[in-house]
Every structure is written in C-alpha cells, then in structure tokens.
Scaffold this active site. Structure first.
Site, PDB file in Angstrom:
ATOM      1  N   HIS A   1       0.811  -1.212   0.000  1.00 33.38           N
ATOM      2  CA  HIS A   1       0.000   0.000   0.000  1.00 33.38           C
ATOM      3  C   HIS A   1       0.852   1.272   0.000  1.00 33.38           C
ATOM      4  O   HIS A   1       0.331   2.376   0.107  1.00 33.38           O
ATOM      5  CB  HIS A   1      -0.908  -0.033   1.242  1.00 33.38           C
ATOM      6  CG  HIS A   1      -2.058   0.902   1.216  1.00 33.38           C
ATOM      7  ND1 HIS A   1      -2.204   1.941   2.123  1.00 33.38           N
ATOM      8  CD2 HIS A   1      -3.140   0.976   0.394  1.00 33.38           C
ATOM      9  CE1 HIS A   1      -3.316   2.597   1.878  1.00 33.38           C
ATOM     10  NE2 HIS A   1      -3.905   2.035   0.831  1.00 33.38           N
TER      11      HIS A   1
ATOM     12  N   LYS B   1       3.158   4.446  -1.176  1.00 29.83           N
ATOM     13  CA  LYS B   1       3.207   5.373  -2.305  1.00 29.83           C
ATOM     14  C   LYS B   1       4.473   6.204  -2.152  1.00 29.83           C
ATOM     15  O   LYS B   1       4.459   7.291  -1.576  1.00 29.83           O
ATOM     16  CB  LYS B   1       1.986   6.295  -2.358  1.00 29.83           C
ATOM     17  CG  LYS B   1       0.663   5.577  -2.608  1.00 29.83           C
ATOM     18  CD  LYS B   1      -0.068   5.293  -1.333  1.00 29.83           C
ATOM     19  CE  LYS B   1      -1.427   4.643  -1.595  1.00 29.83           C
ATOM     20  NZ  LYS B   1      -2.108   4.265  -0.345  1.00 29.83           N
TER      21      LYS B   1
ATOM     22  N   ASP C   1      15.929  11.390  -8.744  1.00 31.14           N
ATOM     23  CA  ASP C   1      17.350  11.783  -8.687  1.00 31.14           C
ATOM     24  C   ASP C   1      17.934  11.682  -7.277  1.00 31.14           C
ATOM     25  O   ASP C   1      19.003  12.242  -7.004  1.00 31.14           O
ATOM     26  CB  ASP C   1      17.550  13.215  -9.203  1.00 31.14           C
ATOM     27  CG  ASP C   1      17.250  13.356 -10.687  1.00 31.14           C
ATOM     28  OD1 ASP C   1      17.240  12.325 -11.383  1.00 31.14           O
ATOM     29  OD2 ASP C   1      17.013  14.491 -11.140  1.00 31.14           O
TER      30      ASP C   1
ATOM     31  N   HIS D   1      -9.216  11.102   1.844  1.00 29.96           N
ATOM     32  CA  HIS D   1      -8.343   9.933   1.760  1.00 29.96           C
ATOM     33  C   HIS D   1      -7.047  10.174   2.526  1.00 29.96           C
ATOM     34  O   HIS D   1      -6.132   9.364   2.509  1.00 29.96           O
ATOM     35  CB  HIS D   1      -8.063   9.647   0.277  1.00 29.96           C
ATOM     36  CG  HIS D   1      -7.489   8.305   0.003  1.00 29.96           C
ATOM     37  ND1 HIS D   1      -6.215   8.134  -0.486  1.00 29.96           N
ATOM     38  CD2 HIS D   1      -8.011   7.055   0.130  1.00 29.96           C
ATOM     39  CE1 HIS D   1      -5.973   6.845  -0.653  1.00 29.96           C
ATOM     40  NE2 HIS D   1      -7.043   6.162  -0.289  1.00 29.96           N
TER      41      HIS D   1
ATOM     42  N   LYS E   1      -4.242  10.546   5.411  1.00 28.25           N
ATOM     43  CA  LYS E   1      -3.861   9.706   6.553  1.00 28.25           C
ATOM     44  C   LYS E   1      -2.922  10.517   7.443  1.00 28.25           C
ATOM     45  O   LYS E   1      -1.700  10.558   7.227  1.00 28.25           O
ATOM     46  CB  LYS E   1      -3.151   8.440   6.086  1.00 28.25           C
ATOM     47  CG  LYS E   1      -3.958   7.577   5.089  1.00 28.25           C
ATOM     48  CD  LYS E   1      -3.505   7.819   3.687  1.00 28.25           C
ATOM     49  CE  LYS E   1      -4.022   6.806   2.674  1.00 28.25           C
ATOM     50  NZ  LYS E   1      -5.368   6.376   2.729  1.00 28.25           N
TER      51      LYS E   1
ATOM     52  N   ASP F   1      -0.854  16.932  20.163  1.00 27.92           N
ATOM     53  CA  ASP F   1      -0.499  18.179  20.831  1.00 27.92           C
ATOM     54  C   ASP F   1       0.077  19.183  19.826  1.00 27.92           C
ATOM     55  O   ASP F   1      -0.488  19.342  18.744  1.00 27.92           O
ATOM     56  CB  ASP F   1       0.441  17.914  22.007  1.00 27.92           C
ATOM     57  CG  ASP F   1      -0.276  17.170  23.141  1.00 27.92           C
ATOM     58  OD1 ASP F   1      -1.525  17.135  23.131  1.00 27.92           O
ATOM     59  OD2 ASP F   1       0.395  16.628  24.020  1.00 27.92           O
TER      60      ASP F   1
END
Length: 469
Positions: free
Chosen positions: A206, A208, A213, A387, A389, A394
C-alpha cells in the site's frame, strides 16, 4: 469410511494444526475456530488467503536488505537527537525498525490531485538520472497512460526508471497495459509475482513512494488515476495529503524503495547487481530548513510495527489529538488507547468522509465513530471523500503517510509513514485541518440515522469480521 466423517476428521486435524502452529491473537483465534467449525474445510481455504499471514522469501529478502544497506552505509551520516524529550519516542521507533531521525528537510503539502500531479510530472520531466516509483493503484486510464508515456520518454533519454506496483491493487486494469512500455532503461516489476500474488492476495503493498534523482521524494495517500482528480462524482471532491520532501529524508525513502524493488525483482530474476547511480544515494541537506523527521515502514519481522509506533505516539498526548482517515476501523488495542485519551480529558478530533468508496468498510467506520462520539470525541464528516492519513498529537508531533487508521493498514498492508517533530509543521497542518473542518459537518447519532439508516446491519457484521483479516 463415510465421506462426512472423513471431512470432520480432516477438519479436526486442521484445527489442531491451527491451535498449535499458528501464532494468532487469542481473540482472532476464537473467531477463526468458530468459522472452522461452522464451515468445515472450505473455511481453511479462506484462512489460507486471508488469515495465515504474509508469505515472504526470508532468505532473499534479508540478502537484498543487507546489500542495499551496505551501499547506503557508505554514505551514512549518523546523528544523535539533541532534544532529549524526543529520545524515548525516537528510540522506540528505531526498535520497531524505523529509520534514524533526519534533521535538514523541507516539506510542501499537496491537498488535491491537480496540484500534486502537476508538480510530480514537472519533476519527472526534469529528472537527470533516476525516477523511482512505488505505487499501490496505477489505473489504466488517461492519467495512467499519460504518466507512462512520460516515463518511457525519460527512459529513451537515458534516465533509469524503476516502477514497482501491487498487482492485486490493479486487477481491473486491462491485461498488458504496462507490457507495451518496453525499454532497457524502464524496469517494471510487480511486487508479488506468480505464486506470491495468489498466496498474498489479502496482503497489499500500500506504499506510495516516489524518489527522483535521489533529491526529491513524494509520500502520502495519492495513487495514480483520474478518480484522484475529483472526476468521479461518487467520491468528489477527492481530498488527500501528499508530501513533497527535499533534504536528508529522501535518503531513507530511497533506501526503502530499493529494498522493496529488488526484493520483488529477485523473486523472478537472479539478483546480480543494484542498478543505481551512487550520486542518487547522498544525504542532501536543506541547510535553510530544519524539519526533523523519521520514517517507519511495515516490517516483515517486527509484528505490527506501524501500529505500535502510533500507539506509542498517542500515549504522549496531553491536550489534543487530530486524526484524518478514510477508514476508521479500530482493533481492541487502538480503540482502548483512544478511549483512555478521552477519559483522561484529552480532546480527540477525528475526520472521516461523508461520501464513501466502499460501503462495508464505511459501515465499520460509522460504528467506531459512534462509539468514540459517545465518550466525547468530536467527529467530522468531510463533505466529499477524504483519503488523507494524518495524526497530530499536541503541538509537536505530526504523522503523514500511507497507513489508514484501520485493521488492514495495521496488520495486513505494507505501509510507510513519516513522523515529523516540529512546532511549525504541526501549526501548518492544524490550519489545513481547520479549513477541512469548515468543509465538514459534525457527526451525531441523529445525522447518522438520517443519512445512513440502511447501514444498521452492515455496521454490526463488518465490525465482527474485520478482526479476522
């Protein structure tokens, strides 16, 4: 022997094998045992694919990991944290197989597909030596073809392009979509080839991660496809969070990508050499920017390390917690941690979508939302599909990455998250969160009953089976 008796005999032997040789959490074990008794034999087929655990060639993985780490250790610039209040959390994460902390970094946030894809394509076109892409979903739509055409052109120009994707996240793509893009400088690898794709169907890569470079990296929740451009009314507007990172942190994402890529490569090819430019493996410092960050990726050999790192982080909360997740499906431990925060007076703000892409997980999300709402959590329903995450604790701790706050990300998927330790970055993202809150409606049981009346049975069923996975 009676066929029925034979089935029950075999089923009993399999149950004994499960009890004595499968290291499962006792709560899950009880549910699986009930399943085995209700549906003899066939239930073990389901267990083989959904519950047995990820299949990994340990010898090959450790060989690849060691060889990649040896290359990176030549360039390593080890530092110790000078902020001793952080030392315990950082060391806990390191014991959970997180990276060392890096200091000199700069971050830019993308909140929509248009701006993210525009920046990514521009950076890919400007690449001078290498383009590394690790992606979960790579649609065979207009955007997918556009990005592949650009990657092929860069390969023709002499740039080394590596693409790693999860085949089970792309089952609906046309067969041969990526096969037509052939060039010696363009290497396309499935994370799970042949047998591993079937055996690990329920265990997805999952992540990404994109590294260009060795100097620019992207990390977050965006996959590749037109749906992430808010072109699908079902999930529009589509809201996600992707980070563009410059600085020392890129070094750690480069390391993780190469381990993942060459492990998958080694399953179908002899692993002879690591085809990378050493100039792409350097700690580039953003001297004028100081954003301390630490990366943690799912480990094959430390159980649920991403989940544990978040549990440790949440235990630090004294005032307020902010959460954004498309799926709020909590196991017992995570649910109890958040409940304890609420009971101790910590304010908990959770944002989930108002629109949903999958009905069954959304049923479970609503069930968890109501349970936490009843203890005082403030739940926001983003008017679209969020979507993103993200966790904020704090005024100093921020986590952005690929893992949702759900059982799948904690126990099944391969994930990568970035822990950011910075007052400035937390302040920046709180401003983003507050804007998102203005585009949300506040959850209440009345709102739930009004909008999702038909979900009542679904909420109960999915909460039951989610922990079986």
């Amino acid at each position: 022997m009676n066929i029925k008796l034979l089935i029950y005999l075999i089923n009993t032997l399999l149950i004994l094998w499960f009890i004595f040789y499968q290291n499962k959490d006792y709560r899950n074990s009880i549910k699986w045992l009930l399943f085995f008794l209700l549906i003899p034999l066939f239930s073990f087929v389901i267990y083989y694919f959904l519950g047995q655990g990820i299949k990994v060639n340990k010898k090959k993985y450790l060989t690849v990991e060691q060889r990649i780490n040896n290359i990176f250790s030549l360039k390593s610039d080890n530092k110790k944290c000078t902020n001793y209040s952080l030392e315990k959390l950082i060391n806990t994460n390191i014991s959970l197989k997180a990276s060392q902390i890096t200091f000199y970094n700069d971050i830019y946030y993308f909140l929509d597909g248009d701006s993210y894809y525009s920046s990514l394509i521009n950076d890919i076109k400007l690449a001078k030596s290498s383009i590394h892409i690790e992606i979960y979903i790579f649609r065979d739509d207009d955007f997918g073809e556009t990005i592949m055409d650009i990657l092929l052109q860069k390969a023709i120009e002499g740039i080394k392009v590596k693409l790693l994707y999860d085949p089970n996240g792309n089952l609906l793509n046309k067969r041969g979509f990526l096969k037509k893009y052939k060039h010696p400088n363009l290497k396309i690898v499935k994370y799970y080839p042949s047998y591993y794709q079937i055996r690990n169907y329920n265990y997805r890569n999952h992540r990404k991660i994109i590294v260009i470079d060795g100097k620019i990296a992207y990390l977050g929740g965006f996959n590749f496809g037109v749906e992430y451009l808010s072109e699908d009314d079902k999930v529009s507007p589509f809201r996600d969070t992707q980070m563009k990172i410059k600085g020392e942190g890129v070094y750690e994402l480069q390391r993780q990508f190469l381990i993942d890529f060459y492990y998958a490569y080694s399953l179908i090819h002899p692993f002879v050499d690591v085809d990378v430019n050493l100039s792409d493996i350097v700690l580039y410092k953003e001297e004028k920017k100081k954003v301390p960050m630490q990366f943690i990726s799912t480990s094959y050999f430390v159980r649920e390390n991403v989940k544990r790192s978040k549990l440790k982080l949440l235990s630090y909360a004294k005032k307020e917690v902010y959460i954004q997740t498309p799926y709020l499906i909590l196991d017992v431990v995570m649910m109890e941690q958040i409940k304890l925060l609420l009971l101790s007076g910590v304010k908990v703000n959770i944002m989930i979508p108002l629109k949903y892409d999958k009905k069954i997980p959304y049923c479970a999300s609503l069930a968890c939302a109501r349970e936490l709402y009843n203890l005082g959590a403030k739940i926001y329903l983003y008017e679209g599909f969020i979507h993103s995450k993200v966790i904020i604790v704090d005024d100093f701790y921020l986590v952005v990455g690929s893992s949702n706050l759900d059982v799948r990300s904690f126990s099944l998927n391969l994930e990568t998250d970035c822990f950011i330790y910075s007052y400035n970055e937390v302040s920046r993202y709180k401003n983003i969160y507050n804007i998102d809150a203005l585009n949300s409606i506040e959850y209440s049981p009345y709102i739930e009953e009004k909008l999702f009346k038909s979900f009542k049975i679904g909420k109960r069923i999915y909460r039951l089976i989610s922990s079986l996975m």
